[in-house]
Motif scaffolding. Structure first.
Motif, PDB file in Angstrom:
ATOM      1  N   ASP A 117      15.066  -3.825  -3.945  1.00  0.00           N
ATOM      2  CA  ASP A 117      13.537  -3.302  -3.440  1.00  0.00           C
ATOM      3  C   ASP A 117      12.896  -4.261  -4.902  1.00  0.00           C
ATOM      4  O   ASP A 117      12.304  -3.291  -5.282  1.00  0.00           O
ATOM      5  N   SER A 170       8.161  -8.611  -5.158  1.00  0.00           N
ATOM      6  CA  SER A 170       7.693  -8.417  -3.899  1.00  0.00           C
ATOM      7  C   SER A 170       5.934  -8.701  -4.505  1.00  0.00           C
ATOM      8  O   SER A 170       5.505  -7.384  -4.073  1.00  0.00           O
ATOM      9  N   ASN A 197       2.119 -10.708  -3.576  1.00  0.00           N
ATOM     10  CA  ASN A 197       1.599 -10.301  -2.302  1.00  0.00           C
ATOM     11  C   ASN A 197       1.083 -11.763  -1.995  1.00  0.00           C
ATOM     12  O   ASN A 197       0.916 -12.434  -3.149  1.00  0.00           O
ATOM     13  N   HIS A 234       4.360  -7.592 -11.089  1.00  0.00           N
ATOM     14  CA  HIS A 234       4.951  -8.008 -10.260  1.00  0.00           C
ATOM     15  C   HIS A 234       5.596  -8.717 -11.395  1.00  0.00           C
ATOM     16  O   HIS A 234       7.512  -8.292 -11.257  1.00  0.00           O
ATOM     17  N   HIS A 264      10.562  -7.617  -1.148  1.00  0.00           N
ATOM     18  CA  HIS A 264       9.171  -7.202   0.085  1.00  0.00           C
ATOM     19  C   HIS A 264       8.426  -7.572  -0.261  1.00  0.00           C
ATOM     20  O   HIS A 264       7.120  -7.307  -0.563  1.00  0.00           O
ATOM     21  N   TYR A 313       0.888  -0.186   5.584  1.00  0.00           N
ATOM     22  CA  TYR A 313       1.762  -0.460   4.560  1.00  0.00           C
ATOM     23  C   TYR A 313       3.379   0.616   4.405  1.00  0.00           C
ATOM     24  O   TYR A 313       4.414   0.200   4.924  1.00  0.00           O
ATOM     25  N   ASP A 319       7.575   0.436   5.487  1.00  0.00           N
ATOM     26  CA  ASP A 319       7.849   0.772   4.475  1.00  0.00           C
ATOM     27  C   ASP A 319       8.962   1.546   5.287  1.00  0.00           C
ATOM     28  O   ASP A 319      10.240   1.771   4.531  1.00  0.00           O
ATOM     29  N   VAL A 349       8.686  -0.265  -8.847  1.00  0.00           N
ATOM     30  CA  VAL A 349       7.183  -1.064  -8.132  1.00  0.00           C
ATOM     31  C   VAL A 349       6.424  -0.018  -9.275  1.00  0.00           C
ATOM     32  O   VAL A 349       6.895   1.429  -9.525  1.00  0.00           O
ATOM     33  N   GLN A 373       1.713   3.207  -7.102  1.00  0.00           N
ATOM     34  CA  GLN A 373       2.188   3.269  -5.882  1.00  0.00           C
ATOM     35  C   GLN A 373       3.336   4.617  -5.901  1.00  0.00           C
ATOM     36  O   GLN A 373       4.284   4.526  -4.796  1.00  0.00           O
ATOM     37  N   PHE A 428       6.038   5.872  -2.478  1.00  0.00           N
ATOM     38  CA  PHE A 428       7.333   6.281  -2.193  1.00  0.00           C
ATOM     39  C   PHE A 428       7.576   7.396  -1.930  1.00  0.00           C
ATOM     40  O   PHE A 428       8.059   7.866  -1.317  1.00  0.00           O
TER      41      PHE A 428
HETATM   42  N1  ARG Z   1       3.379  -6.006  -2.083  1.00  0.00           N
HETATM   43  C1  ARG Z   1       3.953  -4.588  -2.946  1.00  0.00           C
HETATM   44  C2  ARG Z   1       2.697  -4.836  -4.014  1.00  0.00           C
HETATM   45  O1  ARG Z   1       2.461  -6.310  -5.089  1.00  0.00           O
HETATM   46  C3  ARG Z   1       4.651  -4.562  -3.592  1.00  0.00           C
HETATM   47  C4  ARG Z   1       5.958  -3.907  -2.670  1.00  0.00           C
HETATM   48  C5  ARG Z   1       6.640  -2.938  -3.622  1.00  0.00           C
HETATM   49  N2  ARG Z   1       7.679  -2.833  -2.525  1.00  0.00           N
HETATM   50  C6  ARG Z   1       7.644  -1.756  -1.424  1.00  0.00           C
HETATM   51  N3  ARG Z   1       8.940  -1.729  -0.686  1.00  0.00           N
HETATM   52  N4  ARG Z   1       6.558  -1.451  -0.720  1.00  0.00           N
HETATM   53  O2  ARG Z   1       1.565  -3.787  -4.581  1.00  0.00           O
END
Ligand code: ARG
Length: 567
Positions: free
Chosen positions: A116, A119, A121, A130, A156, A307, A311, A331, A335, A339
């Motif tokens: 993954d 990803s 937004n 990103h 994602h 979120y 996930d 990521v 974060q 996770f």
């Molecule tokens: N879209 C999220 C962001 O920009 C990251 C996603 C990462 N992947 C996931 N499976 N949560 O912070």
């Protein structure tokens, strides 16, 4: 003998429950020359391997009957090695020459990995984080593929959440201001910032947005159409970045993809007795279960999912659909907690595949203004490299009388610029923060992607001038000297390094290796002329250059960097 000691340590470490450094520390020179050059005592292994040291030595010797390091024999608890230099050259170079991809394997055959990455937004800027995720994720993907795994890359996308209600509210007000000829994501984001500010002044806007989001969740036609518009337009913009980077995904399954898949998962979690109500919301309280991971919010009081809910659902979906050996998440560090929280929930659910969940974090860029967004940043890099490319073209013209077309000059500029960005990102351990600096990014003679690309092209140039068919049928004993030995040693290390980079999810090990290999190659080239040597020597040296070029090319490919024949 240090170099050979390192080679031996690398080779032995692959067979032993010890790391290369520890093995290296244990290797001693042989006391009597008739025993050989280097000796590895097996005493320390006896305990962990539950075997007597002499047996360990014997078994090891059997594994090394035909090894480039030299002749390996067991003498009681010692493993003795008589080094054979021309043998190292012969084995290594023949190996590289014959293999399609040196150091690759089919270890992963029959196993699937899900990764993954990237990803971004929807309706928000594609950030430097990103970019890092995209570059690191792609390199890790390549490392797995190199060992024969099937890898499924998933983007994602952040394409769901209450912010889309706000976006619709903004669109209703200001769509007239939208200019199709301007950067769409930038404009969306400005709308988003503006509407957010408005919610602070006027509470009813928040209500209105909530209403739109509810409509979207219910599949209302107009809301859905707008959502598609935001999503498609943003993706189109992101595609420009992916195209520059040369990245493709097996799936673009964003958060919205899991909308209709969450309820059964929530039910599962409730049935297991893990979830509880708290102030109207549905949560899993991990603190109650002897972890320090806090609470995971699965559903808000108003029934909205989050979120983490998506996930969790995505993890189940992936586990069931792809039956992967591992699921990796590339990521940024902020974060990490998120996770570890949802991994824990899955573990507490008793799912066997929980152990295959891996968070692959990374640090951030400091000292760089990304106000203009990633695409603007990449274009600025390319602007700077177009001047560099022109200089490179001039150099080629005076050195080799090679004239590049304008298009070729552009290709050089792009490969060098993008290569520089990718390499800069991958050069340091991923967890480290990166200090941004244009000069350090683009320096042709520094620790950069362009330096490695230039070394690759330099090898190509020598082979062009050599203009003879390369064969592995050369007199290997002619390859002598410290520089040659150092270069061979580097080449020999590549397979182990590729494996190590994979084990640690650390593409930086390939990047730093490529810098070492480039330095070794350039030192060799500096003192060993290929073209002016007499026949036998010329062929042997040309083979060494050919193999070096090949390994440099493979390393760059793993990192996602283009190698150019001429620069
Ligand atoms: N879209 C999220 C962001 O920009 C990251 C996603 C990462 N992947 C996931 N499976 N949560 O912070």
């Amino acid at each position: 003998m240090e170099a050979q000691k390192q080679d031996l340590a690398a080779a032995l470490a692959k067979e032993l429950p010890l790391d290369e450094e520890t093995v290296f520390g244990l290797i001693i020179p042989c006391k009597l020359p008739e025993h050989g050059d280097l000796s590895f005592p097996c005493f320390t292994l006896a305990k962990s391997m539950r075997k007597n040291p002499a047996l360990i030595a014997r078994e090891l010797a059997e594994k090394f009957t035909d090894h480039p390091v030299g002749t390996v024999t067991a003498a009681g608890p010692y493993l003795n090695v008589k080094l054979d230099e021309s043998n190292i050259a012969a084995k290594t170079l023949t190996d590289i020459f014959d293999s399609e991809q040196y150091g690759s394997s089919d270890k992963g055959e029959g196993q699937t990995i899900v990764i993954d990455y990237s990803s971004p937004n929807i309706a928000k800027p594609f950030g430097i984080g990103h970019l890092r995720s995209t570059v690191i994720g792609r390199a890790i993907k390549n490392l797995f593929e190199y060992q024969g795994y099937k890898v499924i890359g998933i983007n994602h996308l952040g394409d769901w959440g209450t912010q889309f209600g706000l976006m619709i509210a903004a669109w209703k007000r200001w769509s007239d201001e939208y200019d199709e000829n301007k950067d769409p994501v930038d404009q969306f984001y400005k709308f988003y910032v503006k509407i957010n500010a408005l919610t602070r002044e006027d509470k009813s806007v928040k209500e209105e947005a909530r209403g739109y989001f509810r409509k979207l969740e219910e599949g209302d036609e107009e809301a859905t159409k707008l959502w598609h518009f935001f999503r498609d337009t943003s993706l189109e913009e992101f595609e420009k970045i992916y195209k520059l980077l040369g990245v493709q995904f097996e799936y673009k399954q964003g958060e919205a993809f899991y909308n209709d898949k969450m309820e059964p998962i929530l039910k599962k979690i409730c049935d297991k007795g893990l979830a509880e109500e708290s102030e109207g919301a549905l949560i899993v309280d991990l603190d109650k279960r002897d972890t320090n991971l806090g609470k995971v919010l699965l559903k808000k009081g108003d029934g909205a999912t989050l979120y983490a809910t998506r996930d969790l659902t995505a993890a189940y979906y992936r586990a069931e659909t792809f039956k992967p050996a591992k699921i990796l998440y590339v990521v940024g560090m902020p974060q990490k907690q998120h996770f570890h929280q949802f991994f824990k929930v899955i573990e507490l659910m008793g799912e066997e595949w929980a152990s295959g969940l891996n968070y692959v974090g990374f640090g951030h860029y400091v000292g760089m203004s990304t106000r203009g967004g990633t695409l603007v940043f990449l274009r600025e890099v390319l602007d700077r490299t177009s001047a560099m490319a022109k200089e490179i073209a001039q150099g080629l013209k005076s050195r080799e009388q090679i004239e590049l077309t304008d298009e070729e000059v552009n290709t050089v500029a792009q490969a060098v610029g993008i290569g520089a960005v990718i390499f800069f990102d991958l050069k340091s351990r991923r967890a480290k923060d990166l200090e941004f600096d244009f000069d350090r990014l683009l320096n042709l003679k520094g620790d950069t992607g362009p330096y490695v690309q230039w070394t690759y092209a330099r090898c190509c140039g020598i082979l062009r001038k050599n203009d003879r068919e390369i064969t592995a049928d050369v007199d290997f004993s002619l390859i002598t000297g410290d520089e040659a030995r150092a270069l061979l040693k580097m080449l020999l290390r590549f397979p182990a390094q590729a494996q190590k980079a994979l084990d640690q999810y650390e593409p930086s090990l390939i990047a730093s290796y490529l810098l070492d290999l480039s330095r070794a190659a350039n030192s060799f080239i500096h003192v060993n002329n290929v073209i002016k040597s007499e026949d036998g020597l010329r062929n042997a040296r040309a083979l060494l250059i050919h193999c070096t070029r090949k390994v440099l090319g493979q390393g760059l490919k793993i990192l996602g960097i283009e190698a150019l024949e001429k620069m």
